[in-house]
Scaffold this motif. Structure first.
Motif, PDB file in Angstrom:
ATOM      1  N   ARG A  48     -50.201 -55.268  -4.750  1.00 15.73           N
ATOM      2  CA  ARG A  48     -51.133 -54.778  -3.733  1.00 15.73           C
ATOM      3  C   ARG A  48     -52.540 -54.563  -4.280  1.00 15.73           C
ATOM      4  O   ARG A  48     -53.465 -54.333  -3.514  1.00 15.73           O
ATOM      5  N   THR A  49     -52.700 -54.644  -5.575  1.00 18.53           N
ATOM      6  CA  THR A  49     -54.021 -54.484  -6.182  1.00 18.53           C
ATOM      7  C   THR A  49     -54.857 -55.754  -6.048  1.00 18.53           C
ATOM      8  O   THR A  49     -56.083 -55.683  -6.009  1.00 18.53           O
ATOM      9  N   CYS A 101     -60.074 -45.527  -0.606  1.00 18.54           N
ATOM     10  CA  CYS A 101     -59.129 -44.834   0.279  1.00 18.54           C
ATOM     11  C   CYS A 101     -58.030 -45.787   0.745  1.00 18.54           C
ATOM     12  O   CYS A 101     -56.845 -45.421   0.773  1.00 18.54           O
ATOM     13  N   TRP A 102     -58.421 -46.999   1.107  1.00 22.09           N
ATOM     14  CA  TRP A 102     -57.452 -47.986   1.575  1.00 22.09           C
ATOM     15  C   TRP A 102     -56.451 -48.329   0.474  1.00 22.09           C
ATOM     16  O   TRP A 102     -55.242 -48.403   0.707  1.00 22.09           O
ATOM     17  N   HIS A 103     -56.956 -48.531  -0.737  1.00 24.95           N
ATOM     18  CA  HIS A 103     -56.067 -48.873  -1.846  1.00 24.95           C
ATOM     19  C   HIS A 103     -55.114 -47.714  -2.165  1.00 24.95           C
ATOM     20  O   HIS A 103     -53.918 -47.930  -2.409  1.00 24.95           O
ATOM     21  N   LEU A 104     -55.622 -46.482  -2.166  1.00 28.70           N
ATOM     22  CA  LEU A 104     -54.777 -45.324  -2.415  1.00 28.70           C
ATOM     23  C   LEU A 104     -53.707 -45.195  -1.338  1.00 28.70           C
ATOM     24  O   LEU A 104     -52.537 -44.930  -1.639  1.00 28.70           O
ATOM     25  N   TRP A 105     -54.084 -45.422  -0.088  1.00 24.94           N
ATOM     26  CA  TRP A 105     -53.129 -45.354   1.016  1.00 24.94           C
ATOM     27  C   TRP A 105     -52.021 -46.387   0.821  1.00 24.94           C
ATOM     28  O   TRP A 105     -50.850 -46.091   1.022  1.00 24.94           O
ATOM     29  N   ARG A 106     -52.403 -47.606   0.431  1.00 27.72           N
ATOM     30  CA  ARG A 106     -51.405 -48.663   0.229  1.00 27.72           C
ATOM     31  C   ARG A 106     -50.500 -48.369  -0.969  1.00 27.72           C
ATOM     32  O   ARG A 106     -49.301 -48.631  -0.932  1.00 27.72           O
ATOM     33  N   ALA A 107     -51.062 -47.807  -2.036  1.00 26.64           N
ATOM     34  CA  ALA A 107     -50.247 -47.478  -3.215  1.00 26.64           C
ATOM     35  C   ALA A 107     -49.269 -46.352  -2.899  1.00 26.64           C
ATOM     36  O   ALA A 107     -48.105 -46.390  -3.321  1.00 26.64           O
ATOM     37  N   GLU A 108     -49.722 -45.364  -2.140  1.00 27.74           N
ATOM     38  CA  GLU A 108     -48.822 -44.274  -1.780  1.00 27.74           C
ATOM     39  C   GLU A 108     -47.760 -44.740  -0.793  1.00 27.74           C
ATOM     40  O   GLU A 108     -46.649 -44.206  -0.781  1.00 27.74           O
ATOM     41  N   ALA A 109     -48.094 -45.720   0.037  1.00 24.85           N
ATOM     42  CA  ALA A 109     -47.109 -46.245   0.996  1.00 24.85           C
ATOM     43  C   ALA A 109     -45.946 -46.901   0.263  1.00 24.85           C
ATOM     44  O   ALA A 109     -44.797 -46.815   0.717  1.00 24.85           O
ATOM     45  N   VAL A 110     -46.219 -47.541  -0.865  1.00 25.32           N
ATOM     46  CA  VAL A 110     -45.137 -48.153  -1.657  1.00 25.32           C
ATOM     47  C   VAL A 110     -44.178 -47.079  -2.134  1.00 25.32           C
ATOM     48  O   VAL A 110     -42.966 -47.209  -2.011  1.00 25.32           O
ATOM     49  N   GLU A 111     -44.719 -45.989  -2.670  1.00 26.62           N
ATOM     50  CA  GLU A 111     -43.866 -44.930  -3.193  1.00 26.62           C
ATOM     51  C   GLU A 111     -43.102 -44.226  -2.087  1.00 26.62           C
ATOM     52  O   GLU A 111     -41.917 -43.946  -2.230  1.00 26.62           O
ATOM     53  N   SER A 112     -43.772 -43.928  -0.981  1.00 23.77           N
ATOM     54  CA  SER A 112     -43.075 -43.201   0.090  1.00 23.77           C
ATOM     55  C   SER A 112     -42.028 -44.081   0.769  1.00 23.77           C
ATOM     56  O   SER A 112     -40.980 -43.586   1.180  1.00 23.77           O
ATOM     57  N   ALA A 113     -42.287 -45.376   0.901  1.00 16.97           N
ATOM     58  CA  ALA A 113     -41.296 -46.268   1.499  1.00 16.97           C
ATOM     59  C   ALA A 113     -40.065 -46.364   0.608  1.00 16.97           C
ATOM     60  O   ALA A 113     -38.934 -46.381   1.090  1.00 16.97           O
ATOM     61  N   ARG A 114     -40.282 -46.420  -0.675  1.00 20.74           N
ATOM     62  CA  ARG A 114     -39.157 -46.539  -1.611  1.00 20.74           C
ATOM     63  C   ARG A 114     -38.354 -45.243  -1.645  1.00 20.74           C
ATOM     64  O   ARG A 114     -37.139 -45.265  -1.691  1.00 20.74           O
ATOM     65  N   THR A 115     -39.011 -44.086  -1.621  1.00 20.75           N
ATOM     66  CA  THR A 115     -38.269 -42.827  -1.685  1.00 20.75           C
ATOM     67  C   THR A 115     -37.549 -42.554  -0.369  1.00 20.75           C
ATOM     68  O   THR A 115     -36.477 -41.966  -0.372  1.00 20.75           O
ATOM     69  N   SER A 116     -38.106 -42.989   0.760  1.00 21.88           N
ATOM     70  CA  SER A 116     -37.409 -42.756   2.031  1.00 21.88           C
ATOM     71  C   SER A 116     -36.166 -43.637   2.126  1.00 21.88           C
ATOM     72  O   SER A 116     -35.191 -43.263   2.757  1.00 21.88           O
ATOM     73  N   LYS A 117     -36.172 -44.800   1.489  1.00 20.04           N
ATOM     74  CA  LYS A 117     -34.981 -45.663   1.487  1.00 20.04           C
ATOM     75  C   LYS A 117     -33.878 -45.081   0.617  1.00 20.04           C
ATOM     76  O   LYS A 117     -32.698 -45.246   0.893  1.00 20.04           O
ATOM     77  N   SER A 118     -34.266 -44.413  -0.482  1.00 16.17           N
ATOM     78  CA  SER A 118     -33.259 -43.915  -1.413  1.00 16.17           C
ATOM     79  C   SER A 118     -32.663 -42.595  -0.972  1.00 16.17           C
ATOM     80  O   SER A 118     -31.656 -42.167  -1.511  1.00 16.17           O
ATOM     81  N   ARG A 119     -33.260 -41.927   0.015  1.00 13.82           N
ATOM     82  CA  ARG A 119     -32.705 -40.655   0.488  1.00 13.82           C
ATOM     83  C   ARG A 119     -31.538 -40.915   1.437  1.00 13.82           C
ATOM     84  O   ARG A 119     -31.575 -41.852   2.222  1.00 13.82           O
ATOM     85  N   PRO A 120     -30.533 -40.020   1.403  1.00 16.16           N
ATOM     86  CA  PRO A 120     -29.368 -40.213   2.307  1.00 16.16           C
ATOM     87  C   PRO A 120     -29.699 -39.850   3.732  1.00 16.16           C
ATOM     88  O   PRO A 120     -30.548 -39.179   4.093  1.00 16.16           O
TER      89      PRO A 120
END
Length: 120
Positions: A48-49, A101-120
């Motif tokens: 995404r960079t 801001c756009w790049h930070l938003w996209r980088a955080e979206a990767v982390e939040s999408a991955r953590t929401s998938k791993s939660r039960p």
């Protein structure tokens, strides 16, 4: 006669240095799932960079190239200031702030999408 050198420190520094600290412990090993998630985040954020870097170089290199290709921009004035100057002054900074801001938003979206998938 030889002058002797003496280190001069404040009372706080002497007190801080005199205190004993326990030896540092090595960090606890992380589970394999954390390592896999970190590697995934690293690779996804690197991908995404690329668009961010392309836009960054376009914003930084574009205005000088544009001014060199169209020297008539020096003759057009807004508030008695040549447009070529305004392009170098005003154009990059809001775009760079928005890009950050756009790049930070996209980088955080990767982390939040991955953590929401791993939660039960």
């Amino acid at each position: 006669m030889t002058a002797r050198r003496v280190a001069v420190t404040s009372a706080q520094t002497r007190l801080a240095r005199s205190r004993r600290r326990p030896p540092a412990r090595p960090p606890a090993p992380r589970p394999i799932s954390d390592l896999a998630r970190a590697q995934y985040n690293y690779r996804a954020q690197r991908r995404r960079t690329i668009p961010t870097l392309i836009i960054l170089f376009t914003v930084l290199i574009g205005p000088p190239v544009m001014i060199s290709l169209w020297p008539a921009l020096d003759d057009i004035r807004v508030w008695h200031i040549p447009i070529s100057w305004l392009t170098l002054w005003l154009l990059p900074y809001p775009i760079l702030a928005a890009l950050g801001c756009w790049h930070l938003w996209r980088a955080e979206a990767v982390e939040s999408a991955r953590t929401s998938k791993s939660r039960p």
